[in-house]
Motif scaffolding. Structure first.
Motif, PDB file in Angstrom:
ATOM      1  N   ALA A 155      40.385  50.973  44.997  1.00 49.25           N
ATOM      2  CA  ALA A 155      39.057  50.481  45.369  1.00 49.25           C
ATOM      3  C   ALA A 155      38.801  49.060  44.867  1.00 49.25           C
ATOM      4  N   VAL A 156      39.235  48.749  43.646  1.00 47.90           N
ATOM      5  CA  VAL A 156      38.918  47.436  43.078  1.00 47.90           C
ATOM      6  C   VAL A 156      39.951  46.357  43.394  1.00 47.90           C
ATOM      7  N   THR A 162      31.767  47.657  42.798  1.00 48.39           N
ATOM      8  CA  THR A 162      32.646  48.555  43.540  1.00 48.39           C
ATOM      9  C   THR A 162      32.650  49.944  42.913  1.00 48.39           C
ATOM     10  N   GLY A 185      38.916  43.253  45.633  1.00 48.12           N
ATOM     11  CA  GLY A 185      38.034  42.304  44.953  1.00 48.12           C
ATOM     12  C   GLY A 185      38.771  41.474  43.919  1.00 48.12           C
TER      13      GLY A 185
END
Length: 181
Positions: free
Chosen positions: A13-14, A68, A17
């Motif tokens: 997920a991160v 996030t 970014g």
């Protein structure tokens, strides 16, 4: 990298970014800490960069990571986010780690049992180029390396150009006891 399934999910997920900030996601660790969960995210500069990860970079990407993580259903409840860099104590086990250690003094253990400490001057393909004590180049195939470790050089740190501090006269009041800054 991340070991638990929840840590893997958080890493996935991160990662976008982190990469959009021009950094590398080194690791994600998740551990319970009482009623909270501690999420430790380890970031690094890309392999073509030398030097250290700046505090401004860490602060900027920390906000992105936090936002996030706030949206992830896999992380219910309160959590504490720790964003850090690997530091010099990280063992150099990947080619990328050695690329980041260019210009540094590195202690190397070879697969064949030999050990040495020399300055890593370049990484050419999969070959590490060191500067031997006599100044000669010493090449080692990455495949021959078991591990490496950056050696902290206090003499090198002490060689900081004192002119960087010429405007500092030491008279600033930094001891505040009133709780205001």
């Amino acid at each position: 990298m991340a070991a638990s399934p929840i840590a893997e999910q958080m890493a996935d997920a991160v990662r976008p970014g982190v990469e959009s900030a021009g950094l590398v996601l080194e690791d994600v660790q998740v551990a319970p800490a009482g009623a909270r969960t501690v999420v430790r995210v380890v970031l690094d500069l890309t392999e073509d960069q030398t030097g250290a990860l700046g505090l401004d970079q860490v602060a900027e990407v920390s906000r992105v990571i936090s936002d996030t993580l706030d949206t992830l259903p896999a992380l219910p409840g309160k959590f504490t986010l720790e964003v850090t860099s690997p530091g010099t104590s990280r063992p150099l086990t990947e080619l990328r780690h050695f690329k980041r250690a260019r210009t540094r003094l590195v202690a190397v253990d070879l697969v064949e049992g030999e050990s040495f400490t020399e300055r890593l001057t370049a990484v050419e393909g999969e070959v590490l180029v060191f500067e031997a004590a006599d100044g000669a180049a010493h090449e080692v195939p990455f495949a021959a390396v078991r591990s490496g470790q950056v050696e902290v050089e206090l003499k090198r740190a002490a060689a900081v150009d004192e002119s960087d501090f010429e405007d500092f006269d030491g008279s600033e009041d930094t001891d505040r006891t009133d709780g205001e800054g």
